[in-house]
Design an enzyme around this catalytic site. Structure first.
Site, short mmCIF file in Angstrom:
data_model
loop_
_atom_site.label_atom_id
_atom_site.label_comp_id
_atom_site.label_asym_id
_atom_site.label_seq_id
_atom_site.Cartn_x
_atom_site.Cartn_y
_atom_site.Cartn_z
N ARG A 34 0.73 -1.50 0.54
CA ARG A 34 -0.23 -0.24 0.05
C ARG A 34 0.60 1.43 -0.11
O ARG A 34 1.64 1.62 1.07
CB ARG A 34 -0.99 -0.04 1.15
CG ARG A 34 -2.13 -1.19 0.92
CD ARG A 34 -2.95 -1.40 2.19
NE ARG A 34 -3.17 -2.08 2.30
CZ ARG A 34 -4.69 -2.67 2.76
NH1 ARG A 34 -4.70 -2.10 4.09
NH2 ARG A 34 -5.51 -3.57 3.02
N ARG A 37 1.30 0.70 10.36
CA ARG A 37 0.46 1.67 8.39
C ARG A 37 2.31 1.22 7.90
O ARG A 37 3.20 2.77 7.68
CB ARG A 37 0.41 2.71 9.01
CG ARG A 37 -0.53 3.18 7.96
CD ARG A 37 -0.54 4.88 7.87
NE ARG A 37 -2.39 5.40 8.33
CZ ARG A 37 -2.83 4.25 9.16
NH1 ARG A 37 -3.72 3.79 7.34
NH2 ARG A 37 -3.88 4.71 10.05
N GLU A 46 -8.08 0.22 14.17
CA GLU A 46 -8.01 -1.24 13.68
C GLU A 46 -7.17 -2.63 13.30
O GLU A 46 -6.28 -2.24 12.97
CB GLU A 46 -8.64 -0.46 12.30
CG GLU A 46 -8.93 -1.26 11.27
CD GLU A 46 -8.80 -0.99 9.79
OE1 GLU A 46 -8.77 0.09 9.45
OE2 GLU A 46 -9.31 -2.06 8.58
N SER A 106 -10.29 -6.17 9.61
CA SER A 106 -11.98 -5.08 8.54
C SER A 106 -12.61 -6.28 7.84
O SER A 106 -12.37 -6.89 6.92
CB SER A 106 -11.23 -4.53 7.53
OG SER A 106 -12.47 -3.71 7.29
N ARG A 130 0.15 -5.95 12.34
CA ARG A 130 -1.29 -5.08 13.10
C ARG A 130 -1.44 -6.28 14.15
O ARG A 130 -1.66 -6.09 15.65
CB ARG A 130 -1.98 -4.31 12.67
CG ARG A 130 -2.01 -3.66 11.96
CD ARG A 130 -2.92 -2.41 11.44
NE ARG A 130 -2.77 -1.86 10.81
CZ ARG A 130 -3.21 -1.12 10.49
NH1 ARG A 130 -4.71 -1.10 10.19
NH2 ARG A 130 -3.21 0.40 9.37
#
Length: 421
Positions: free
Chosen positions: A258, A273, A345, A348, A385
């Site tokens: 990403r 991130r 988060e 998802s 994460r």
RNA sequence: GGAGGGGUGGCAGAGUCUGGUUGAUUGCGGCGGUCUUGAAAACCGUUGAGGGUUUUCCUUCCGGGGGUUCAAAUCCCUCCCCCUCCGCCA
């Protein structure tokens, strides 16, 4: 892709949805494009019918009659060509615009502007209590020499990390643990390609997107996936699925890439991130009749993964302003991170109804009835994460990290990562 | 990277040289029926997808795109993919 019937018969539903999502699309303009498109198709089809008729006659005719018909057809071809060019332009415009339309959100999706309007559904598990000031994962990982972000920055720039020593073993333990859990539930395991064609990106609803949003290879027009959702979904593109096989459940392990454009300064440092991480993603092709049950099952499954690791979390019902274009509904699982004193988060879980299956042409047959399948996806385990959550929730006063009980067998019995090792 | 072969309906496999009722022969599979206590076998029938119109028809699709022609699965160009052999390589 939305249903054209809906655009023609109930455009107010679409307009309402666009409002709910804070989007701006000129629906009436597209309805006019569609009208123009259909009348062009009608004209073109009529000319083609004449042409086909003549093609059957011509070989039977001779001399003057034959030449006359041939020259008539030459003329007809000219008008046909003009109409076809017109149609091409209209369709190009029409479908390009349609590609930006959002899915119709489910009635249980809260209407809201942005992340502040997401709704907490419930909490699970207990916050861990510490008799000391809990450290964040960067402090913990650096002290134990299982995380190196400085050298990663030297080699690759910001937002990359090296996992090192026991972190590597813990990643593989975690992945294997999750895979075993999913095998038990009938998921089919996959390791998909991480480079895909444009069609796959478009079909899953990630395109159209700004160029700054994704990685692209220079010579081959291939795109690095941000999630295994893309290849898993496109896997059955242009196929009819056997209704007996639904729900068809896949679990794909892949690296994810990403660019994180527009997040400058957000979550800097560490591996929360990053540009590259590994993830086990679940993807389900579902019979529309049962898809909302399958969706709750999917949410249950990711909760089981995180819950069984002993991590406290909450489930968020994401609002219309904060879900993706393809999503009819989305839950986020937010884990408690003691080092941040915040819920963040971790996973998802999205229901995309027939949005992706329309774009990718994935159908099922039920007797004579043909219809698009429903698709849904959820994180099973975003490794980076989840490691963060483990580090921070399982830290000791000394700055060591206990291994969650469920993972101990996958760590060859090792119970703690400590600096003394 | 070099040489050659090939991509046709759910699958197998003709048709391409020699362009014209070929959206496509045939076999298998699927569905329906006859027969049977039931099933199998046999026999008969049926069986691709999209779009437009709407119940009647029309149209598009033989890997993708472009061209030649009144007419293309068939001829030409181009791209993609697969297979075989050689080279290179984790």
């Amino acid at each position: 892709m939305i249903d054209l019937e809906l655009l023609r018969n109930n455009p107010e539903i679409i307009k309402e949805e666009i409002k709910k999502r804070q989007m701006k699309i000129d629906v009436d303009k597209d309805i006019k494009l569609d009208d123009g498109r259909r009348s062009l198709i009608f004209e073109i089809d009529e000319l083609r019918a004449k042409k086909n008729e003549a093609s059957k006659k011509i070989p039977k005719l001779k001399g003057e009659e034959k030449n006359k018909l041939i020259s008539q057809m030459k003329n007809l071809n000219q008008s046909l060509q003009i109409l076809e060019e017109k149609l091409n332009k209209v369709e190009e415009k029409f479908y390009a615009s349609l590609a930006n339309y959002p899915n119709i959100s489910n009635s249980s999706t809260p209407v809201g502007k942005d992340e502040n309007d997401n709704v907490v559904e419930y909490f699970k598990g207990e916050k861990p209590e510490f008799s000391f000031e809990p450290k964040n994962h960067i402090q913990l990982g650096t002290r134990l020499d299982i995380l190196d972000e400085k050298r990663a920055a030297k080699i690759s720039g910001s937002r990359f990390v090296f996992l090192k020593r026991d972190a590597v073993l813990l990643e593989f333990a975690l992945v294997r643990y999750v895979l075993d859990l999913l095998i038990g539930k009938g998921f089919i395991l996959m390791i998909p390609p991480t480079l895909v064609k444009q069609d796959a990106m478009h079909g899953t609803g990630f395109f159209p997107a700004e160029k700054t949003q994704y990685y692209k290879t220079e010579l081959d027009d291939l795109y690095l996936i941000g999630t295994a959702e893309v290849p898993l979904c496109a896997y059955h593109g242009d196929e009819f699925l056997d209704i007996e096989d639904l729900p068809l459940k896949y679990a794909g392990f892949s690296s994810c890439f990403r660019r994180e454009a527009g997040t400058y300064g957000k979550d800097m440092g560490g591996m929360f991130r990053v540009h590259q991480f590994d993830k086990v993603e679940m993807f389900i092709f579902s019979n529309p009749r049962n898809s909302w049950d399958d969706y709750e099952y999917l949410r249950d499954t990711v909760e089981e993964v995180i819950g069984s690791l002993g991590i406290h979390y909450r489930i968020m019902n994401m609002c219309t302003g904060d879900i993706g274009n393809p999503n009819a509904k989305k839950y986020d699982l937010e884990a408690w991170l003691p080092g941040q004193q915040n819920y963040r988060e971790l996973a998802s879980c999205s229901h995309d109804t027939d949005y992706q299956s329309r774009r990718l042409n994935i159908k099922y047959k039920d007797g004579k009835k043909k219809d698009f399948v429903h698709t849904m996806n959820s994180t099973a385990c975003a490794v980076g994460r989840t490691l963060i959550a483990i580090y921070e929730n399982y830290q000791t006063k000394e700055g060591n990290i206990k291994i969650p009980e469920a993972l101990v067998p996958y760590m060859n019995g090792k119970k703690i990562i400590s600096a003394e090792d």
